[in-house]
Design an enzyme around this catalytic site. Structure first.
Site, PDB file in Angstrom:
ATOM      1  N   SER A 131       0.830  -1.194   0.000  1.00 29.54           N
ATOM      2  CA  SER A 131       0.000   0.000   0.000  1.00 29.54           C
ATOM      3  C   SER A 131       0.875   1.258   0.000  1.00 29.54           C
ATOM      4  O   SER A 131       1.642   1.477  -0.925  1.00 29.54           O
ATOM      5  CB  SER A 131      -0.962  -0.043   1.196  1.00 29.54           C
ATOM      6  OG  SER A 131      -2.065   0.811   1.016  1.00 29.54           O
ATOM      7  N   ASP A 263      -1.725  14.461  13.208  1.00 26.16           N
ATOM      8  CA  ASP A 263      -1.774  15.811  12.634  1.00 26.16           C
ATOM      9  C   ASP A 263      -1.067  15.852  11.281  1.00 26.16           C
ATOM     10  O   ASP A 263      -1.580  16.424  10.313  1.00 26.16           O
ATOM     11  CB  ASP A 263      -1.139  16.817  13.591  1.00 26.16           C
ATOM     12  CG  ASP A 263      -1.987  17.075  14.822  1.00 26.16           C
ATOM     13  OD1 ASP A 263      -3.187  16.724  14.796  1.00 26.16           O
ATOM     14  OD2 ASP A 263      -1.465  17.615  15.809  1.00 26.16           O
ATOM     15  N   HIS A 322      -7.011  -6.581   0.666  1.00 29.67           N
ATOM     16  CA  HIS A 322      -5.920  -5.621   0.564  1.00 29.67           C
ATOM     17  C   HIS A 322      -4.711  -6.047   1.389  1.00 29.67           C
ATOM     18  O   HIS A 322      -3.568  -5.862   0.975  1.00 29.67           O
ATOM     19  CB  HIS A 322      -6.422  -4.252   1.024  1.00 29.67           C
ATOM     20  CG  HIS A 322      -5.411  -3.155   0.917  1.00 29.67           C
ATOM     21  ND1 HIS A 322      -4.744  -2.861  -0.258  1.00 29.67           N
ATOM     22  CD2 HIS A 322      -4.939  -2.272   1.846  1.00 29.67           C
ATOM     23  CE1 HIS A 322      -3.926  -1.846  -0.060  1.00 29.67           C
ATOM     24  NE2 HIS A 322      -4.024  -1.477   1.201  1.00 29.67           N
TER      25      HIS A 322
END
Length: 341
Positions: A131, A263, A322
């Protein structure tokens, strides 16, 4: 078997959990100075290295978004034992035990590896990326082909797809988890799972691709069948996703905290869901290993795959989604070993 490791101690300050007992986590100062006048600098990544035959190219495993190097613990050990090769697993910046930074892109993650791999004497090497890690591996091969002996991209392509469309919701859900002070660890984890379920259940109402278990002592995520326990009733896929996300909820000085830099991920997620535009090609042997039940790589992606990686083979693992390495671990290992022959 010799194992070399490097890890960085997480700061206590909460890593994004909403509670008065948790302050904002400090992050490494951006090397760009906030004005884009200089390139971000590489970070010293956390890694684990299994020793092996120096004459054989080492194998590097790169995890996906929200993952960490321990996702490949069982795979790395089995691969090292079965092939005799050196095997390296790495935490990407802002993941696992690697340092935090406001800088997050495939370009800087590639730079991190360009700094680390020669230091460890592991180049040229076989780079296996799942990924997000697969796109990092692709860019590394395109930028520095002399470092990559072979490339294996696991259930990802250099073309934006629809399979990752849920990831922004995952980040938002983790950022809003609220754990009151003083809860026992087991209750705090259960509460976090309940809060994540309000989002993940809506996203994933369908049956799972695999039965999932979790070893909390190692933060590893894999199917029960990989441990020799026959699968029984499969939990909903949303439970599997939540278990995967909750591997990032760790205890730091007696308090639970997210070890992801949420963040930075939220700020740069749009960059991570696409692949940088490139004109050059990587001419080394390349394997795109896809899950038969996954929607991450579409046949329409194949022309761009072949443009950038002219020697690419495309192979599908049946009955895998996946997370091929978690759902079909031996098939995953066999596919890689077959490609390396």
């Amino acid at each position: 078997m010799l194992r070399c490791t490097r890890a960085w101690r997480l700061p206590l300050e909460g890593l994004g959990l909403h509670s008065r007992s948790f302050a904002r986590v400090p992050v490494a100062p951006s090397s760009s100075g906030g004005r884009g006048e200089a390139e971000p600098r590489p970070l010293p990544l956390s890694y684990s290295l299994l020793d092996g035959e120096a004459a054989l190219p080492a194998v590097i495993f790169l995890h996906g978004l929200f993952g960490c190097k321990t996702n490949f613990n069982s795979i790395a050990k089995a691969f090292s034992q079965q092939t005799g090769r050196r095997v390296l697993t790495v935490d990407a910046r802002n993941h696992g035990n690697s340092p935090h930074s406001p800088d997050m892109s495939y370009e800087i993650m590639s730079q991190d590896l360009q700094d680390l791999l020669p230091q460890l004497g592991l180049v040229p090497c076989v780079v296996v990326g799942h990924s997000m890690g697969g796109r990092t591996a692709m860019l590394l091969a395109l930028q520095r082909p002399e470092l990559v002996e072979r490339l294996i991209a696991v259930d990802i392509s250099p073309v934006e797809g629809t399979g990752s469309s849920h990831f922004p919701a995952y980040v938002a859900a983790m950022r809003t988890v609220n754990i009151p002070d003083g809860l026992p660890r087991s209750r705090a984890r259960k509460l976090a799972d309940e809060q994540l379920s309000s989002v993940v259940q809506v996203i994933h109402p369908s049956p799972p691709d695999a039965v999932v278990d979790r070893d909390l002592s190692r933060d590893e995520w894999y199917p029960q069948s990989a441990q020799g326990t026959p699968p029984t009733a499969a939990p909903p896929q949303n439970l599997a996703v939540r278990q995967y996300l909750l591997t990032n909820l760790v205890e730091v000085d007696g308090r639970l905290a997210w070890r992801l830099n949420l963040d930075a991920l939220a700020q740069h997620l749009d960059k991570l869901l696409t692949f940088p535009q490139r004109q050059e090609s990587y001419l080394g042997p390349t394997l795109f290993l896809l899950g038969g039940n996954s929607q991450f790589v579409h046949p329409s992606h194949h022309p761009e795959i072949m443009r950038l990686f002219p020697r690419a083979q495309i192979q599908t693992v049946p009955n895998a989604g996946h997370w091929i390495h978690a759902e079909r671990p031996q098939d995953f290992i066999d596919a890689i070993r077959g490609f390396l022959v």
